[in-house]
Design a protein around this motif. Sequence first.
Motif, short mmCIF file in Angstrom:
data_model
loop_
_atom_site.label_atom_id
_atom_site.label_comp_id
_atom_site.label_asym_id
_atom_site.label_seq_id
_atom_site.Cartn_x
_atom_site.Cartn_y
_atom_site.Cartn_z
N ARG A 101 2.00 -20.97 -5.43
CA ARG A 101 2.85 -19.71 -5.77
C ARG A 101 3.43 -19.29 -6.93
O ARG A 101 3.61 -18.77 -7.96
CB ARG A 101 3.60 -19.26 -4.25
CG ARG A 101 2.73 -19.00 -3.30
CD ARG A 101 3.80 -19.31 -2.28
NE ARG A 101 2.62 -18.47 -0.78
CZ ARG A 101 1.14 -18.53 -0.77
NH1 ARG A 101 0.64 -19.69 -1.95
NH2 ARG A 101 0.23 -17.85 0.06
N TYR A 137 1.01 -18.98 -9.81
CA TYR A 137 0.72 -17.84 -9.69
C TYR A 137 1.38 -17.02 -10.13
O TYR A 137 1.22 -15.55 -11.08
CB TYR A 137 0.17 -17.21 -8.30
CG TYR A 137 0.25 -16.28 -8.06
CD1 TYR A 137 -1.00 -14.76 -8.46
CD2 TYR A 137 1.45 -15.09 -7.62
CE1 TYR A 137 -1.23 -13.73 -8.52
CE2 TYR A 137 1.00 -13.26 -8.06
CZ TYR A 137 -0.25 -12.91 -8.03
OH TYR A 137 -0.35 -11.42 -7.60
N LEU A 146 -7.73 -17.51 -10.49
CA LEU A 146 -6.92 -16.44 -10.36
C LEU A 146 -6.82 -15.83 -11.47
O LEU A 146 -6.73 -15.14 -12.41
CB LEU A 146 -5.24 -17.45 -11.29
CG LEU A 146 -4.70 -18.24 -9.88
CD1 LEU A 146 -3.29 -19.01 -9.89
CD2 LEU A 146 -3.88 -17.72 -8.63
N THR A 180 -3.48 -9.78 -2.96
CA THR A 180 -2.79 -11.51 -3.82
C THR A 180 -3.01 -12.95 -2.31
O THR A 180 -3.07 -13.83 -2.69
CB THR A 180 -1.97 -11.22 -4.80
OG1 THR A 180 -1.49 -10.30 -5.63
CG2 THR A 180 -1.04 -12.17 -4.56
N LEU A 193 -4.15 -16.30 -2.15
CA LEU A 193 -3.35 -17.67 -2.00
C LEU A 193 -3.13 -18.22 -1.16
O LEU A 193 -3.27 -20.25 -0.50
CB LEU A 193 -1.70 -17.22 -2.38
CG LEU A 193 -1.17 -16.62 -3.51
CD1 LEU A 193 0.01 -16.41 -4.18
CD2 LEU A 193 -2.13 -18.14 -4.56
#
Length: 213
Positions: free
Chosen positions: A98, A101, A173, A186, A190
């Motif tokens: 995360r 990201y 990504l 999203t 993830l």
Amino acid sequence: MSSSEDSPVQPLTERGARTREKLLAAAREVFEERGFPDTRIAHIAERAGVAYGSFYTYFPSKQAVFLELADRLFAEMTDRRALPAGRSPAARIRRANRAYYEAYLRNARMMAIVEQVATLDEEFQELRRKHRAQSITRTARALRRWQRDGSIPGDLDPELTARALAAMIDHSLYLGIVQGDDPTGTERLLDTLDLLTHRALGLPSETGGGAVG
């Protein structure tokens, strides 16, 4: 681009340092707007509010500016100092993915230019390889540590596993953020990357997942 020719001249004054940072900030804006091939030094100087000739006091070429911006970008993208220690591998994976990201999202426009330049310039390709190797080395080190404590199987090759996971996450990504090809949303993306990473490493399933860190 040659390294010796493109090494920027370091300013000796505080004012010079501020001007150099202005040029870097302006260059990033222009690269993101125009792309690398269509950016000219005149565009960067105008955006920074400095004379055209002043650019060469700090940088010998637009390539040199881009290399420094890319170096900073890659360092930010792979910075894991803020990740907490002492958590389970699955939890660290989730947090690391995360964080990656979020960094990717902050730098999405520049990452698009990075992909563009990656096909054009050998010196940039070498810089990219250097940062990727550093990131993979850190991930492989974490995998070896987890193998020693029995968290993941010992028959996995740490470096090859690190490379495979990085490729999966980076490309996912890139497609989702830069290309806008993310029909799942999203969190689902993830969570799926987390789960794939867990299963690849033989970790117990937990909610969420991410890049190894």
